[in-house]
Design a protein around this motif. Structure first.
Motif, PDB file in Angstrom:
ATOM      1  N   SER A  65       0.829  -1.196   0.000  1.00 50.47           N
ATOM      2  CA  SER A  65       0.000   0.000   0.000  1.00 50.47           C
ATOM      3  C   SER A  65       0.865   1.249   0.000  1.00 50.47           C
ATOM      4  O   SER A  65       1.716   1.430   0.880  1.00 50.47           O
ATOM      5  CB  SER A  65      -0.903  -0.018   1.238  1.00 50.47           C
ATOM      6  OG  SER A  65      -1.600   1.195   1.381  1.00 50.47           O
ATOM      7  N   ASN A  66       0.658   2.103  -0.997  1.00 55.86           N
ATOM      8  CA  ASN A  66       1.392   3.375  -1.097  1.00 55.86           C
ATOM      9  C   ASN A  66       2.896   3.191  -0.895  1.00 55.86           C
ATOM     10  O   ASN A  66       3.512   3.823  -0.020  1.00 55.86           O
ATOM     11  CB  ASN A  66       0.842   4.379  -0.082  1.00 55.86           C
ATOM     12  CG  ASN A  66      -0.574   4.798  -0.404  1.00 55.86           C
ATOM     13  OD1 ASN A  66      -0.878   5.219  -1.514  1.00 55.86           O
ATOM     14  ND2 ASN A  66      -1.465   4.679   0.566  1.00 55.86           N
ATOM     15  N   PRO A  67       3.530   2.329  -1.700  1.00 57.81           N
ATOM     16  CA  PRO A  67       4.962   2.034  -1.484  1.00 57.81           C
ATOM     17  C   PRO A  67       5.844   3.245  -1.766  1.00 57.81           C
ATOM     18  O   PRO A  67       5.820   3.796  -2.871  1.00 57.81           O
ATOM     19  CB  PRO A  67       5.227   0.909  -2.500  1.00 57.81           C
ATOM     20  CG  PRO A  67       4.198   1.123  -3.569  1.00 57.81           C
ATOM     21  CD  PRO A  67       2.984   1.637  -2.872  1.00 57.81           C
ATOM     22  N   PRO A  68       6.657   3.681  -0.796  1.00 56.34           N
ATOM     23  CA  PRO A  68       7.478   4.880  -0.978  1.00 56.34           C
ATOM     24  C   PRO A  68       8.828   4.587  -1.630  1.00 56.34           C
ATOM     25  O   PRO A  68       9.883   4.964  -1.106  1.00 56.34           O
ATOM     26  CB  PRO A  68       7.647   5.396   0.448  1.00 56.34           C
ATOM     27  CG  PRO A  68       7.661   4.147   1.275  1.00 56.34           C
ATOM     28  CD  PRO A  68       6.714   3.185   0.595  1.00 56.34           C
ATOM     29  N   LEU A  69       8.793   3.924  -2.768  1.00 57.15           N
ATOM     30  CA  LEU A  69      10.042   3.618  -3.484  1.00 57.15           C
ATOM     31  C   LEU A  69      10.379   4.797  -4.387  1.00 57.15           C
ATOM     32  O   LEU A  69      10.330   4.705  -5.616  1.00 57.15           O
ATOM     33  CB  LEU A  69       9.879   2.331  -4.301  1.00 57.15           C
ATOM     34  CG  LEU A  69      10.484   1.076  -3.702  1.00 57.15           C
ATOM     35  CD1 LEU A  69      10.228  -0.121  -4.610  1.00 57.15           C
ATOM     36  CD2 LEU A  69      11.972   1.224  -3.464  1.00 57.15           C
ATOM     37  N   PHE A  70      10.758   5.902  -3.768  1.00 58.41           N
ATOM     38  CA  PHE A  70      10.920   7.136  -4.518  1.00 58.41           C
ATOM     39  C   PHE A  70      12.195   7.165  -5.344  1.00 58.41           C
ATOM     40  O   PHE A  70      12.382   8.076  -6.160  1.00 58.41           O
ATOM     41  CB  PHE A  70      10.847   8.326  -3.558  1.00 58.41           C
ATOM     42  CG  PHE A  70       9.536   8.399  -2.826  1.00 58.41           C
ATOM     43  CD1 PHE A  70       8.336   8.272  -3.511  1.00 58.41           C
ATOM     44  CD2 PHE A  70       9.502   8.557  -1.448  1.00 58.41           C
ATOM     45  CE1 PHE A  70       7.118   8.315  -2.845  1.00 58.41           C
ATOM     46  CE2 PHE A  70       8.289   8.608  -0.775  1.00 58.41           C
ATOM     47  CZ  PHE A  70       7.096   8.485  -1.476  1.00 58.41           C
ATOM     48  N   MET A  71      13.072   6.196  -5.129  1.00 55.58           N
ATOM     49  CA  MET A  71      14.224   6.072  -6.009  1.00 55.58           C
ATOM     50  C   MET A  71      13.799   5.826  -7.457  1.00 55.58           C
ATOM     51  O   MET A  71      14.564   6.080  -8.392  1.00 55.58           O
ATOM     52  CB  MET A  71      15.105   4.914  -5.549  1.00 55.58           C
ATOM     53  CG  MET A  71      14.381   3.583  -5.468  1.00 55.58           C
ATOM     54  SD  MET A  71      15.437   2.153  -5.199  1.00 55.58           S
ATOM     55  CE  MET A  71      16.017   1.850  -6.856  1.00 55.58           C
TER      56      MET A  71
END
Length: 244
Positions: A120-126
């Motif tokens: 849920s809403n994975p913060p893989l901002f890379m």
């Protein structure tokens, strides 16, 4: 009083309900097992054995002294230790924001414990170059609140009204866990080829209110994982049911 399990060097408070296939709920930043209990209740009614725990630094769980930072890998070791202590049965892991990264690292390094993941809403901002500006602005807002009113104010700013009064007070009381998590968001050194090799079934979930950079990260992650589907309605119960 909730039972206590051994994590990777810290005691972890957890709650268990239902009987059936194991589901592990992994909460995100400024949250706890109580906040995700309604999801657990719904899945337990479907015939699952649901385990929700307070991650290190939150609720009744322990944390090192001093506790100023963590990593995705450290958090995944806690989750793996908990699952092994509960019998080692392969679990469906449901992770929200930071918890989604923990779920992915469990697949990468403890795949024998995982049958599938809901992210849920994975913060893989890379994976999202455009996220830099949003994250910089967010960090500045948190720092300003902390300087003006203390660390609990920083937690409140990050939540931005998304938690009810009781959940907000619990989150503010666990501010050490929040700031350790916030520092650890960028700690996961996974590569795109590694993500392409994570073969566990996955559902990547966002909601209509998810920020654009989170939506972009979820889309990129879904494209990379070999066995993933995308859900945009925010319904974690339906996503978990699809993998049970």
């Amino acid at each position: 009083m909730a039972p206590i399990a051994d994590g990777a060097g810290v005691p972890l408070s957890y709650a268990e309900q239902g009987d059936g296939a194991t589901v592990l709920l992994v909460h995100g930043l400024a949250s706890d097992a109580e906040a995700i209990a309604p999801l657990g209740t719904a899945l337990a009614q479907d015939g699952a054995r649901v385990v929700a725990y307070d991650r290190r630094g939150y609720g009744a769980s322990g944390a090192p002294e001093p506790y100023g930072g963590t990593t995705v890998e450290e958090q995944a070791e806690d989750a793996a230790a908990l699952l092994q202590g509960l019998g080692g049965e392969r679990a469906l892991v449901v992770g929200d924001d930071f918890g989604a990264l923990i779920a992915l690292d469990l697949v990468r390094r403890h795949g024998r414990l995982v049958r599938g993941v809901v992210l849920s809403n994975p913060p893989l901002f890379m994976l999202v170059r455009s996220a830099t500006l949003e994250l910089s602005e967010q960090r500045a807002e948190i720092e300003e609140a902390v300087r003006a009113r203390g660390p609990q104010a920083g937690v409140e700013v990050w939540l931005g009204g998304r938690a009810d009064a009781a959940a907000l007070e619990r989150a503010k009381a666990s501010f050490r866990g929040f700031f350790a998590d916030y520092a650890g968001l960028a700690s996961w050194g996974v590569t795109r080829p590694e993500l392409r090799r994570l073969a566990a079934p996955a559902v990547v979930v966002t909601s209509p209110g998810s920020p654009p950079h989170v939506l972009a990260a979820a889309d990129e992650l879904t494209a990379l994982l070999p066995d993933a589907r995308r859900s945009t309605d925010g319904d974690l119960v339906a996503a978990a049911r699809a993998l049970l």
